[in-house]
Design a protein around this motif. Structure first.
Motif, PDB file in Angstrom:
ATOM      1  N   THR A 166      -4.753   0.293   4.716  1.00 53.80           N
ATOM      2  CA  THR A 166      -3.369   0.183   5.542  1.00 53.80           C
ATOM      3  C   THR A 166      -2.534  -1.060   5.178  1.00 53.80           C
ATOM      4  O   THR A 166      -1.502  -1.055   5.700  1.00 53.80           O
ATOM      5  CB  THR A 166      -3.651   0.592   7.075  1.00 53.80           C
ATOM      6  N   ASN A 167      -3.167  -2.094   4.846  1.00 50.32           N
ATOM      7  CA  ASN A 167      -2.867  -3.577   4.806  1.00 50.32           C
ATOM      8  C   ASN A 167      -2.570  -4.175   3.710  1.00 50.32           C
ATOM      9  O   ASN A 167      -2.195  -5.274   3.472  1.00 50.32           O
ATOM     10  CB  ASN A 167      -3.702  -4.413   5.649  1.00 50.32           C
ATOM     11  N   ASP A 168      -2.516  -3.253   2.464  1.00 51.41           N
ATOM     12  CA  ASP A 168      -2.575  -3.785   1.151  1.00 51.41           C
ATOM     13  C   ASP A 168      -0.952  -4.528   0.872  1.00 51.41           C
ATOM     14  O   ASP A 168      -0.179  -3.850   0.993  1.00 51.41           O
ATOM     15  CB  ASP A 168      -2.960  -2.976  -0.018  1.00 51.41           C
ATOM     16  N   GLN A 169      -1.218  -5.746   0.382  1.00 52.75           N
ATOM     17  CA  GLN A 169       0.015  -6.275  -0.092  1.00 52.75           C
ATOM     18  C   GLN A 169      -0.101  -7.260  -1.335  1.00 52.75           C
ATOM     19  O   GLN A 169      -1.251  -8.080  -1.171  1.00 52.75           O
ATOM     20  CB  GLN A 169       0.635  -7.109   1.102  1.00 52.75           C
ATOM     21  N   VAL A 170       0.561  -7.208  -2.204  1.00 54.56           N
ATOM     22  CA  VAL A 170       0.732  -8.132  -3.256  1.00 54.56           C
ATOM     23  C   VAL A 170       1.940  -8.838  -3.270  1.00 54.56           C
ATOM     24  O   VAL A 170       2.930  -8.236  -3.573  1.00 54.56           O
ATOM     25  CB  VAL A 170       0.247  -7.672  -4.751  1.00 54.56           C
ATOM     26  N   THR A 227       0.817  -1.207  -0.138  1.00 56.56           N
ATOM     27  CA  THR A 227      -0.142   0.098   0.125  1.00 56.56           C
ATOM     28  C   THR A 227       0.928   1.278   0.073  1.00 56.56           C
ATOM     29  O   THR A 227       2.003   1.439   0.478  1.00 56.56           O
ATOM     30  CB  THR A 227      -0.790   0.032   1.147  1.00 56.56           C
ATOM     31  N   SER A 228       0.454   2.298  -0.680  1.00 57.27           N
ATOM     32  CA  SER A 228       1.136   3.608  -0.669  1.00 57.27           C
ATOM     33  C   SER A 228       0.574   4.523   0.394  1.00 57.27           C
ATOM     34  O   SER A 228       0.934   5.680   0.645  1.00 57.27           O
ATOM     35  CB  SER A 228       0.964   4.285  -2.052  1.00 57.27           C
ATOM     36  N   ASN A 229      -0.474   3.838   1.175  1.00 51.02           N
ATOM     37  CA  ASN A 229      -0.862   4.858   2.450  1.00 51.02           C
ATOM     38  C   ASN A 229       0.279   4.895   3.315  1.00 51.02           C
ATOM     39  O   ASN A 229       0.934   3.935   3.812  1.00 51.02           O
ATOM     40  CB  ASN A 229      -1.992   3.749   2.934  1.00 51.02           C
ATOM     41  N   ARG A 230       0.365   6.156   3.942  1.00 51.96           N
ATOM     42  CA  ARG A 230       1.324   6.539   4.790  1.00 51.96           C
ATOM     43  C   ARG A 230       0.998   5.878   6.222  1.00 51.96           C
ATOM     44  O   ARG A 230       2.198   5.698   7.018  1.00 51.96           O
ATOM     45  CB  ARG A 230       1.733   7.827   4.924  1.00 51.96           C
ATOM     46  N   CYS A 231       0.095   5.625   6.407  1.00 51.51           N
ATOM     47  CA  CYS A 231      -0.569   4.812   7.658  1.00 51.51           C
ATOM     48  C   CYS A 231      -0.465   3.395   7.471  1.00 51.51           C
ATOM     49  O   CYS A 231      -1.493   2.747   6.803  1.00 51.51           O
ATOM     50  CB  CYS A 231      -1.777   5.403   8.041  1.00 51.51           C
ATOM     51  N   LYS A 232       0.615   2.676   7.781  1.00 47.47           N
ATOM     52  CA  LYS A 232       0.666   1.196   7.486  1.00 47.47           C
ATOM     53  C   LYS A 232       0.521   0.255   8.567  1.00 47.47           C
ATOM     54  O   LYS A 232       1.062   0.751   9.781  1.00 47.47           O
ATOM     55  CB  LYS A 232       2.080   1.012   6.760  1.00 47.47           C
ATOM     56  N   ALA A 233       0.176  -0.761   8.743  1.00 48.68           N
ATOM     57  CA  ALA A 233      -0.042  -1.789   9.580  1.00 48.68           C
ATOM     58  C   ALA A 233       1.294  -2.409   9.963  1.00 48.68           C
ATOM     59  O   ALA A 233       2.156  -2.472   9.160  1.00 48.68           O
ATOM     60  CB  ALA A 233      -1.155  -2.976   9.007  1.00 48.68           C
ATOM     61  N   SER A 273      -6.913 -13.135   8.901  1.00 52.54           N
ATOM     62  CA  SER A 273      -7.988 -12.223   8.633  1.00 52.54           C
ATOM     63  C   SER A 273      -8.570 -12.243  10.161  1.00 52.54           C
ATOM     64  O   SER A 273      -8.037 -12.867  11.211  1.00 52.54           O
ATOM     65  CB  SER A 273      -9.185 -13.012   7.770  1.00 52.54           C
ATOM     66  N   GLY A 274      -9.626 -11.252  10.348  1.00 46.50           N
ATOM     67  CA  GLY A 274      -9.893 -11.431  11.700  1.00 46.50           C
ATOM     68  C   GLY A 274      -9.489 -10.073  12.443  1.00 46.50           C
ATOM     69  O   GLY A 274      -9.696  -9.995  13.750  1.00 46.50           O
ATOM     70  N   GLY A 275      -8.477  -9.354  12.025  1.00 46.48           N
ATOM     71  CA  GLY A 275      -7.802  -8.186  12.486  1.00 46.48           C
ATOM     72  C   GLY A 275      -6.835  -7.814  11.837  1.00 46.48           C
ATOM     73  O   GLY A 275      -5.851  -8.450  11.268  1.00 46.48           O
ATOM     74  N   ALA A 276      -6.702  -6.616  11.647  1.00 47.53           N
ATOM     75  CA  ALA A 276      -5.551  -5.812  10.832  1.00 47.53           C
ATOM     76  C   ALA A 276      -4.382  -5.641  11.468  1.00 47.53           C
ATOM     77  O   ALA A 276      -3.323  -5.536  10.704  1.00 47.53           O
ATOM     78  CB  ALA A 276      -6.216  -4.548  10.216  1.00 47.53           C
TER      79      ALA A 276
END
Length: 384
Positions: A219-223, A43-49, A71-74
């Motif tokens: 905030t959690n996107d990943q490929v 993710t390019s979101n500056r707020c990263k998990a 799943s079930g929590g970020a």
């Protein structure tokens, strides 16, 4: 078999007890080799998990042995405790599989701001590690779902003996920077990390990054792309990139079709733009117009809302030379009414909007969906 279609991979999906529903909620994919090349985009979101922060460190050397997803929590905005949970999860996978924790990626998805129970995660890792199997791809795809109504899987097999498999999750907050998605792609092609990285970035640019369901970025996107090299075949980068792009587009369309509460899948195709960037910006502006999306939900071909959205961008075009067609009916030509909007049939789920800017020769297509009562309801109650 999705992520286990390629040789050299085993996977499992299990119940760790992170979801109140009792559904599968932890997935594990292991690369058995002989190679362990890998790459990922985030993710390019500056707020990263926390899992993103961990995985960005792990992927730096282009080597990955396993990936664990819950799943079930970020595990996002959970402070130092949350990062320790991520680290401990990777350590547990490493201990169980006999690999280095520095070669274990971690992914999480779910509600932000809630601590994940480490004891349940560790028990889930133990269960998943014991269930790893070459036929475990479907179970792992089920385990990463949140509000998804169904798992997303795809496989491409080449004529010369190498395969790419993939699984994805995502049903809302779908916007560039990868959408709110977790995607794991596996291949038995024998390619180094730098080639994998170039191919993955080329593929995501025209697939996942063109998916814009609601303009919201997670905030959690990943490929992630893992390569085992088990086929012994090293394809040309162009051939591999074409196959990978096709598979990513397949998964992106599956994500679009499962967008929360949607009743229309909308493809906004911008043609004859001055640049690819202009085509993308113009299409994305329409995709993010709540007025346009609400009109499609009501089966109203309100093309004025298309022009109004395009007009807010800095793309190069003459505002009075634009053509707009909706589902094959050219409702606007050169900025004026053309065919009757009454001819447009918006009852099918698929909607195609064609915008001709008459400013160049470049094209881009943005995928989105309509704005429905069900979308509002589901996202108003997500945390309850």
């Amino acid at each position: 078999m999705s992520v286990t279609a390629a040789q050299g991979f085993v996977a499992a999906g299990t119940v760790a007890g992170l979801k109140s529903t009792g559904a599968k909620d932890l997935a594990l994919v292991q690369n058995l080799g002989p190679a362990s090349a890998a790459t990922a985009v985030f993710t390019s979101n500056r707020c990263k998990a926390n899992p993103i922060l961990w995985s960005q460190q792990v992927i730096a050397d282009g080597r990955v042995s396993a990936i664990v997803l819950n799943s079930g929590g970020a595990n996002c905005y959970t402070g130092s405790q949350g990062f320790q949970v991520t680290h401990a999860t990777a350590e547990a996978v490493a201990d169980r599989l006999g690999v280095s924790a520095g070669d274990v990626l971690v992914c999480s998805t779910g509600l932000i701001g809630e601590q994940l129970p480490l004891d349940r995660l560790l028990a889930g890792v133990e269960s998943a590690a014991g269930a790893l199997d070459p036929t475990g791809g479907h179970d792992s795809a089920e385990a990463i779902m949140t509000t998804d109504s169904r798992p997303k899987e795809a496989v491409v097999t080449s004529d010369d003996g190498w395969t790419i498999g993939g699984m994805a999750k995502g049903a809302g907050m779908l916007a560039p920077g990868l959408a709110t998605m977790l995607v794991v792609l596996t291949t038995d092609a024998d390619l180094p990390a730098d080639i994998l990285d170039a191919a993955l970035r080329a593929a995501t640019r025209v697939s996942f990054d063109r998916l814009d369901s609601d303009g919201c970025m997670s905030t959690n996107d990943q490929v992630t792309l893992l390569a085992s090299g088990a086929s012994g075949v090293s394809p040309a980068i162009d051939d591999f990139t074409v196959a990978l792009t096709g598979l990513c587009r397949d998964l992106a369309l599956q994500l679009q079709a499962d967008a929360e509460g949607s009743s229309h899948d909308i493809a906004i195709e911008v043609v004859n733009a001055a640049s690819e960037r202009d085509a993308e910006v113009a299409g994305r502006s329409v995709a993010r117009s709540n007025l346009f999306k609400a009109a499609v939900f009501g089966n109203d071909p309100n093309w004025g809302r298309v022009l109004a959205a395009v007009g807010t961008t800095d793309a190069v075009f003459d505002p009075y030379a634009i053509d707009v067609s909706i589902n094959g009916v050219q409702v606007c030509r050169a900025g004026e009414p053309h065919e009757s909007r009454d001819l447009v049939d918006l009852t099918p789920r698929a909607v195609h909007v064609l915008i001709d800017l008459h400013a160049g020769d470049t094209t881009a297509t943005i995928l989105t969906n309509d704005l429905t009562h069900d979308y509002v309801h589901e996202n108003s109650a997500y945390a309850s």
